[in-house]
Design an enzyme around this catalytic site. Structure first.
Site, mmCIF file in Angstrom:
data_model
loop_
_atom_site.group_PDB
_atom_site.id
_atom_site.type_symbol
_atom_site.label_atom_id
_atom_site.label_comp_id
_atom_site.label_asym_id
_atom_site.label_seq_id
_atom_site.Cartn_x
_atom_site.Cartn_y
_atom_site.Cartn_z
ATOM 1 N N GLU A 99 65.428 -4.144 64.534
ATOM 2 C CA GLU A 99 65.385 -2.694 64.354
ATOM 3 C C GLU A 99 64.606 -2.292 63.116
ATOM 4 O O GLU A 99 64.709 -2.930 62.076
ATOM 5 C CB GLU A 99 66.806 -2.164 64.180
ATOM 6 N N CYS A 112 63.426 1.750 56.969
ATOM 7 C CA CYS A 112 64.481 0.761 56.778
ATOM 8 C C CYS A 112 64.069 -0.486 57.566
ATOM 9 O O CYS A 112 63.871 -0.429 58.782
ATOM 10 C CB CYS A 112 65.803 1.342 57.296
ATOM 11 N N CYS A 119 72.578 -11.791 61.662
ATOM 12 C CA CYS A 119 72.946 -12.028 60.262
ATOM 13 C C CYS A 119 74.100 -13.017 60.227
ATOM 14 O O CYS A 119 74.999 -12.981 61.062
ATOM 15 C CB CYS A 119 73.363 -10.722 59.581
ATOM 16 N N CYS A 123 79.949 -9.479 58.259
ATOM 17 C CA CYS A 123 80.755 -8.316 57.844
ATOM 18 C C CYS A 123 81.373 -7.693 59.107
ATOM 19 O O CYS A 123 80.664 -7.430 60.080
ATOM 20 C CB CYS A 123 79.903 -7.291 57.104
ATOM 21 N N CYS A 126 79.999 -4.380 60.750
ATOM 22 C CA CYS A 126 78.546 -4.235 60.918
ATOM 23 C C CYS A 126 78.108 -4.773 62.279
ATOM 24 O O CYS A 126 78.447 -5.905 62.647
ATOM 25 C CB CYS A 126 77.853 -4.996 59.791
ATOM 26 N N GLU A 170 70.342 -10.289 56.012
ATOM 27 C CA GLU A 170 70.631 -10.365 54.582
ATOM 28 C C GLU A 170 69.357 -10.836 53.869
ATOM 29 O O GLU A 170 68.986 -12.020 53.960
ATOM 30 C CB GLU A 170 71.809 -11.336 54.357
ATOM 31 N N SER A 224 76.151 -4.579 48.071
ATOM 32 C CA SER A 224 77.203 -4.039 48.944
ATOM 33 C C SER A 224 78.545 -4.635 48.525
ATOM 34 O O SER A 224 78.720 -5.850 48.589
ATOM 35 C CB SER A 224 76.903 -4.411 50.397
ATOM 36 N N CYS A 343 73.049 -0.013 61.090
ATOM 37 C CA CYS A 343 72.457 -1.348 61.076
ATOM 38 C C CYS A 343 72.837 -2.142 62.328
ATOM 39 O O CYS A 343 74.002 -2.402 62.582
ATOM 40 C CB CYS A 343 72.976 -2.016 59.813
HETATM 41 N N1 SAH Z 1 72.655 -7.343 54.451
HETATM 42 C C1 SAH Z 1 72.405 -6.370 53.461
HETATM 43 C C2 SAH Z 1 71.465 -5.283 53.912
HETATM 44 C C3 SAH Z 1 71.633 -4.775 55.317
HETATM 45 S S1 SAH Z 1 73.069 -3.808 55.608
HETATM 46 C C4 SAH Z 1 73.712 -5.785 52.939
HETATM 47 O O1 SAH Z 1 74.738 -6.011 53.548
HETATM 48 O O2 SAH Z 1 73.672 -5.130 51.909
HETATM 49 C C5 SAH Z 1 72.728 -2.315 54.707
HETATM 50 C C6 SAH Z 1 73.962 -1.533 54.317
HETATM 51 O O3 SAH Z 1 74.569 -0.933 55.477
HETATM 52 C C7 SAH Z 1 75.033 -2.384 53.663
HETATM 53 O O4 SAH Z 1 75.561 -1.736 52.529
HETATM 54 C C8 SAH Z 1 76.069 -2.490 54.755
HETATM 55 O O5 SAH Z 1 77.321 -2.786 54.263
HETATM 56 C C9 SAH Z 1 75.968 -1.135 55.412
HETATM 57 N N2 SAH Z 1 76.554 -1.073 56.745
HETATM 58 C C10 SAH Z 1 76.442 -1.963 57.732
HETATM 59 N N3 SAH Z 1 77.126 -1.560 58.824
HETATM 60 C C11 SAH Z 1 77.678 -0.384 58.496
HETATM 61 C C12 SAH Z 1 78.505 0.542 59.199
HETATM 62 N N4 SAH Z 1 78.890 0.292 60.446
HETATM 63 N N5 SAH Z 1 78.915 1.649 58.555
HETATM 64 C C13 SAH Z 1 78.505 1.901 57.280
HETATM 65 N N6 SAH Z 1 77.728 1.076 56.571
HETATM 66 C C14 SAH Z 1 77.309 -0.056 57.171
HETATM 67 FE FE1 SF4 Z 2 74.716 -8.902 57.317
HETATM 68 FE FE2 SF4 Z 2 74.520 -6.780 55.717
HETATM 69 FE FE3 SF4 Z 2 75.541 -6.549 58.202
HETATM 70 FE FE4 SF4 Z 2 76.928 -7.797 56.301
HETATM 71 S S1 SF4 Z 2 76.339 -5.636 56.337
HETATM 72 S S2 SF4 Z 2 76.618 -8.524 58.392
HETATM 73 S S3 SF4 Z 2 75.306 -8.803 55.173
HETATM 74 S S4 SF4 Z 2 73.468 -7.098 57.685
#
Ligand code: SAH
Ligand code: SF4
Length: 362
Positions: A99, A112, A119, A123, A126, A170, A224, A343
């Protein structure tokens, strides 16, 4: 079937300018040709060797035989109803899709970018984490996303200002490719993006943060957090168990000291989970006295996680507590929620529609 070449052709977009120079020098061409080719690729943004004027025919032939110009191809696209966000699903060489989100707001375009297919960090909230890890992207696959959106922006006379490495994956788990792509983005002879306008978001990969601090790479750092105690954080961010908060914060302090730059901390606000006064106070204690800015992102619900975003009252109360510790914070509404602009969410949605999906060209 075409025979597979013994050595795969080099994708020129994988090479920062110095590496392109080395490649051409090895074939006997001077830095003049390196710069001519570089400017054609990143300033004029040509898409084939034929479109480059001034290249010697023997060099064109060598490039055709030994290199390729490969960008991700459009696969699916969604526009938000507010008109600001355009979400692209791009297809890579091996059929993987990633994406890229283009946001246009008040004349400032932001992209973005994804740095991995899937990944490994897992998390729980996510959509990308829910998919698991597939593979790292190459520098060219990251730069290709930038070139794709700059082409779209050129159609309307706009230009790109901000880059956020906050898409799928990541970035510090794919350090070399991500930072090679960043080098290409900021190169003054090419895309010439401002280092202040490139933000790298990490889940908190401690060795990567330390390396960024030592190497002085041209990015703003966002970390994060989502939890201010190891127990809370570990439940939301499984990978964090490898790097306890004490270690993470030590690396962040090291970064701030060495780079003299503040860090953004990101916090997805999840109703009844990490939006409690207890967590707000713990976060305040954790960051008190540091060069920090907190970005609060009300959870974007995903299919694989049942929780809800915090309501406005909880968000305000959380911010007030942080303010009591002298910590500035901003609430970031995720734009384009109607098009799965969180994301990894568009990819997840498109996969769910299989097999009826149709590739759409942009
Ligand atoms: N892997 C990196 C960058 C990609 S995610 C990271 O985790 O920082 C970018 C941001 O989007 C991160 O802060 C992540 O925690 C947040 N994010 C991912 N899924 C989300 C969701 N469903 N709701 C809100 N924030 C989210
Ligand atoms: Fe990966 Fe960032 Fe999503 Fe966590 S929030 S699973 S580190 S992309």
């Amino acid at each position: 079937m075409e025979p597979t070449p013994a050595t795969p052709l080099v994708n020129l977009y994988d090479l920062p300018r110095a590496a392109l120079g080395e490649l051409l020098a090895g074939w006997g061409y001077s830095a003049y040709y390196r710069d001519l080719l570089w400017e054609a690729l990143y300033r004029q943004q040509v898409e084939s060797f034929d479109a480059i004027s001034g290249l010697r025919p023997d060099l064109v032939q060598a490039l055709r035989e030994r290199t390729r110009l490969e960008r991700p191809a459009p696969h699916h696209e969604a526009h938000s109803t507010d008109g600001f966000t355009r979400k692209l699903l791009l297809r890579l060489r091996d059929g993987q899709t990633v994406e890229t989100v283009l946001m246009r707001f008040k004349g400032r375009a932001t992209v973005c970018l994804s740095t991995q297919a899937g990944c490994a960090m897992g998390c729980v909230f996510c959509a990308t984490g829910q998919m698991g890890f597939v593979r790292h992207l190459t520098p060219g696959e990251i730069i290709g996303q930038v070139l794709h959106v700059t082409r779209l922006l050129r159609e309307t006379g706009e230009s790109l200002r901000n880059v956020v490495l906050m898409g799928m994956g990541e970035p510090l788990h794919n350090y070399d490719a991500t930072l090679a792509a960043v080098d290409t983005m900021v190169d003054a002879r090419g895309l010439a993006l401002g280092p202040r306008f490139i933000t790298l978001s990490t889940v908190g990969v401690v060795p990567g943060i330390r390396r960024l601090a030592d190497e002085d790479r041209p990015v703003q750092l966002a970390v994060s957090l989502h939890g201010a105690t190891d127990a809370e954080r570990g439940a939301l961010v499984p990978a964090a168990r490898k790097w306890p908060l004490a270690e993470l914060m030590e690396a962040c302090r090291y970064y701030v000291e060495k780079r003299k730059r503040h860090i953004f901390y990101e916090w997805a606000l999840i109703s009844g989970q990490n939006d409690t006064p207890g967590q707000a106070h713990a976060l305040g204690q954790l960051l008190k006295g540091m060069e920090a800015h907190v970005n609060l992102i009300p959870l974007n619900p995903t299919v694989g996680y049942g929780e809800r975003p915090s309501g406005p009252d909880a968000v305000r109360a959380f911010q007030d507590i942080l303010a009591g510790y002298g910590l500035p914070s901003t609430v970031r509404q995720r734009r384009g929620i109607d098009i799965d602009a969180g994301c990894g969410q568009l990819k997840a949605a498109v996969e769910r529609q299989r097999p009826s999906r149709q590739p759409t060209a942009s």
